[in-house]
Write a protein that holds these residues in place. Structure first.
Motif, mmCIF file in Angstrom:
data_model
loop_
_atom_site.group_PDB
_atom_site.id
_atom_site.type_symbol
_atom_site.label_atom_id
_atom_site.label_comp_id
_atom_site.label_asym_id
_atom_site.label_seq_id
_atom_site.Cartn_x
_atom_site.Cartn_y
_atom_site.Cartn_z
ATOM 1 N N PRO A 185 -69.560 -111.483 -27.480
ATOM 2 C CA PRO A 185 -69.082 -110.292 -26.763
ATOM 3 C C PRO A 185 -67.792 -110.535 -25.988
ATOM 4 C CG PRO A 185 -71.443 -110.561 -26.460
ATOM 5 C CD PRO A 185 -70.951 -111.818 -27.109
ATOM 6 N N ILE A 186 -67.667 -111.733 -25.386
ATOM 7 C CA ILE A 186 -66.455 -112.042 -24.628
ATOM 8 C C ILE A 186 -65.254 -112.161 -25.564
ATOM 9 C CG2 ILE A 186 -65.373 -113.753 -23.125
ATOM 10 C CD1 ILE A 186 -68.165 -114.407 -22.050
ATOM 11 N N ILE A 187 -65.457 -112.796 -26.710
ATOM 12 C CA ILE A 187 -64.365 -112.946 -27.673
ATOM 13 C C ILE A 187 -63.906 -111.594 -28.186
ATOM 14 C CG2 ILE A 187 -63.771 -113.877 -29.944
ATOM 15 C CD1 ILE A 187 -65.701 -116.191 -29.354
ATOM 16 N N LEU A 188 -64.865 -110.732 -28.543
ATOM 17 C CA LEU A 188 -64.508 -109.393 -29.019
ATOM 18 C C LEU A 188 -63.817 -108.592 -27.925
ATOM 19 C CD1 LEU A 188 -67.725 -108.448 -31.034
ATOM 20 C CD2 LEU A 188 -65.511 -109.145 -31.951
ATOM 21 N N GLY A 189 -64.295 -108.757 -26.678
ATOM 22 C CA GLY A 189 -63.684 -108.055 -25.561
ATOM 23 C C GLY A 189 -62.273 -108.512 -25.262
ATOM 24 N N ALA A 190 -61.905 -109.699 -25.721
ATOM 25 C CA ALA A 190 -60.531 -110.195 -25.538
ATOM 26 C C ALA A 190 -59.653 -109.859 -26.739
ATOM 27 C CB ALA A 190 -60.546 -111.704 -25.310
ATOM 28 N N VAL A 191 -60.202 -110.009 -27.942
ATOM 29 C CA VAL A 191 -59.413 -109.788 -29.163
ATOM 30 C C VAL A 191 -59.007 -108.326 -29.301
ATOM 31 C CG1 VAL A 191 -59.523 -109.795 -31.683
ATOM 32 C CG2 VAL A 191 -60.370 -111.756 -30.388
ATOM 33 N N GLY A 192 -59.949 -107.404 -29.043
ATOM 34 C CA GLY A 192 -59.655 -105.987 -29.217
ATOM 35 C C GLY A 192 -58.499 -105.504 -28.360
ATOM 36 N N PRO A 193 -58.576 -105.630 -27.025
ATOM 37 C CA PRO A 193 -57.452 -105.183 -26.191
ATOM 38 C C PRO A 193 -56.156 -105.924 -26.476
ATOM 39 C CG PRO A 193 -59.432 -105.401 -24.866
ATOM 40 C CD PRO A 193 -59.752 -105.985 -26.212
ATOM 41 N N PHE A 194 -56.232 -107.223 -26.786
ATOM 42 C CA PHE A 194 -55.001 -107.972 -27.076
ATOM 43 C C PHE A 194 -54.305 -107.414 -28.314
ATOM 44 C CE2 PHE A 194 -52.807 -111.482 -29.252
ATOM 45 C CZ PHE A 194 -51.895 -111.828 -28.268
ATOM 46 N N SER A 195 -55.071 -107.138 -29.376
ATOM 47 C CA SER A 195 -54.461 -106.596 -30.592
ATOM 48 C C SER A 195 -53.890 -105.206 -30.341
ATOM 49 C CB SER A 195 -55.494 -106.544 -31.712
ATOM 50 O OG SER A 195 -56.580 -105.695 -31.376
ATOM 51 N N MET A 196 -54.590 -104.407 -29.532
ATOM 52 C CA MET A 196 -54.097 -103.073 -29.219
ATOM 53 C C MET A 196 -52.800 -103.131 -28.409
ATOM 54 S SD MET A 196 -54.031 -100.742 -26.469
ATOM 55 C CE MET A 196 -55.402 -101.193 -25.411
ATOM 56 N N VAL A 197 -52.758 -104.015 -27.405
ATOM 57 C CA VAL A 197 -51.547 -104.144 -26.593
ATOM 58 C C VAL A 197 -50.371 -104.599 -27.451
ATOM 59 C CG1 VAL A 197 -50.482 -105.503 -24.756
ATOM 60 C CG2 VAL A 197 -52.754 -104.509 -24.415
ATOM 61 N N CYS A 198 -50.603 -105.541 -28.358
ATOM 62 C CA CYS A 198 -49.528 -106.012 -29.239
ATOM 63 C C CYS A 198 -49.009 -104.881 -30.114
ATOM 64 C CB CYS A 198 -50.025 -107.158 -30.109
ATOM 65 S SG CYS A 198 -50.330 -108.692 -29.211
ATOM 66 N N LEU A 199 -49.916 -104.086 -30.669
ATOM 67 C CA LEU A 199 -49.512 -102.982 -31.537
ATOM 68 C C LEU A 199 -48.733 -101.922 -30.772
ATOM 69 C CD1 LEU A 199 -49.580 -101.425 -34.218
ATOM 70 C CD2 LEU A 199 -51.849 -100.561 -33.565
ATOM 71 N N VAL A 200 -49.271 -101.476 -29.636
ATOM 72 C CA VAL A 200 -48.630 -100.419 -28.866
ATOM 73 C C VAL A 200 -47.297 -100.897 -28.278
ATOM 74 C CG1 VAL A 200 -48.846 -98.987 -26.795
ATOM 75 C CG2 VAL A 200 -50.780 -99.221 -28.358
ATOM 76 N N ALA A 201 -47.269 -102.116 -27.744
ATOM 77 C CA ALA A 201 -46.033 -102.620 -27.138
ATOM 78 C C ALA A 201 -44.923 -102.778 -28.184
ATOM 79 C CB ALA A 201 -46.309 -103.953 -26.454
ATOM 80 N N SER A 202 -45.278 -103.263 -29.375
ATOM 81 C CA SER A 202 -44.267 -103.428 -30.415
ATOM 82 C C SER A 202 -43.708 -102.072 -30.851
ATOM 83 C CB SER A 202 -44.856 -104.178 -31.616
ATOM 84 O OG SER A 202 -45.946 -103.467 -32.179
ATOM 85 N N MET A 203 -44.583 -101.053 -30.938
ATOM 86 C CA MET A 203 -44.101 -99.717 -31.315
ATOM 87 C C MET A 203 -43.234 -99.119 -30.208
ATOM 88 S SD MET A 203 -47.439 -98.050 -33.212
ATOM 89 C CE MET A 203 -46.542 -96.559 -33.668
ATOM 90 N N LYS A 204 -43.600 -99.342 -28.947
ATOM 91 C CA LYS A 204 -42.790 -98.833 -27.845
ATOM 92 C C LYS A 204 -41.381 -99.424 -27.883
ATOM 93 C CE LYS A 204 -46.358 -97.783 -24.351
ATOM 94 N NZ LYS A 204 -45.884 -96.451 -23.959
#
Length: 263
Positions: free
Chosen positions: A102-121
């Motif tokens: 659960p901790i790994i999933l809780g870290a991987v999900g937001p990290f991938s989302m931040v990378c995607l959104v920040a790169s598009m911004k």
């Protein structure tokens, strides 16, 4: 090729290429990736009339509602509120099931989302709604896509997924939580548009981006064998790496850890 040591009960460990192919071949992820591309293209021009119409609509009770909305509903999908909710959920489920997953999933999900959104911004650099110009490639802002919209779907969606995965709530409670997530997303969109924080298409595209990151996180969870993270749990008499008892003297402690870790 998958690798597994002889006698290893934890299942085969997929190679990097297998994980990459598993993520790339997920049908839901493909559909959301296509939707993300389509929304980006439409936001670049065809949907400008809708963005301008909503952005220029009257804002009744502006002076009375502005600060309460900024300090209240607008923070619901912010990382300062959503991430602690996800963190508490992950820690509690990790403790209950003696697993780091659960901790790994809780870290991987937001990290991938931040990378995607920040790169598009940074790539599209859309101007802020207060400028009145919804065009891309403008140095005056990084509005597109909305990080709050992505947070509402990815972070709260991941909380719901973990609750479902570990059966931490009854089905009727799960349904109500699902309705709450939809309500949070709708509320966040309405508040951000009202406050001129985002263009309408920023929010819609951000939600699609959050959905894509969520689907990929769920797919990754299904690709990684369960025992790989269960057996890393270091407490209750387990060895940190192989799940074996640390000493024969800890008999009752090992039994307790083994029964808890099997979940």
């Amino acid at each position: 090729m998958s690798r597994r040591r002889p006698g290893d009960p934890r299942g085969a460990w997929p190679s990097v290429s297998e994980i990459a192919w598993g993520l790339a071949s997920d049908k839901a992820a493909i559909m959301l990736a296509v939707a993300l591309i389509i929304m980006t293209v439409l936001s670049a021009g065809p949907l400008h009339p809708i963005d301008n119409l909503i952005n220029n609509a009257p804002r009744p009770f502006w002076h009375e509602l502005r600060m309460p909305l900024i300090l209240g509903p607008d923070t619901v999908a912010s990382r300062f509120v959503a991430l602690p909710v996800l963190g508490v959920t992950c820690l509690q489920l990790a403790y209950w099931h003696r697993s780091w997953r659960p901790i790994i999933l809780g870290a991987v999900g937001p990290f991938s989302m931040v990378c995607l959104v920040a790169s598009m911004k940074l790539l599209f650099m859309r101007s802020h709604p207060r400028t009145g110009d919804p065009s891309f490639f403008d140095d005056s802002g990084v509005s597109f896509p909305s990080g709050h919209g992505a947070n509402a779907i990815l972070i709260y969606g991941l909380v719901l997924f973990l609750i479902i995965r570990y059966r931490a709530a009854r089905p009727n409670i799960v349904r109500r939580l699902g309705y709450c997530i939809v309500g949070i997303a709708v509320l966040q969109a309405m508040v951000s548009v009202y406050l001129h924080f985002h263009w309408f298409t920023d929010l819609m595209t951000g939600m699609v981006a959050g959905g894509l990151a969520l689907v990929l996180t769920i797919r990754l969870d299904r690709l990684i064998p369960e025992g790989r993270t269960v057996y890393w749990w270091p407490w209750y008499g387990r060895s940190r790496w192989n799940g074996e008892g640390r000493s024969a003297a800890g008999g009752s402690g090992e039994d307790t850890g083994a029964s808890a870790g099997s979940g």
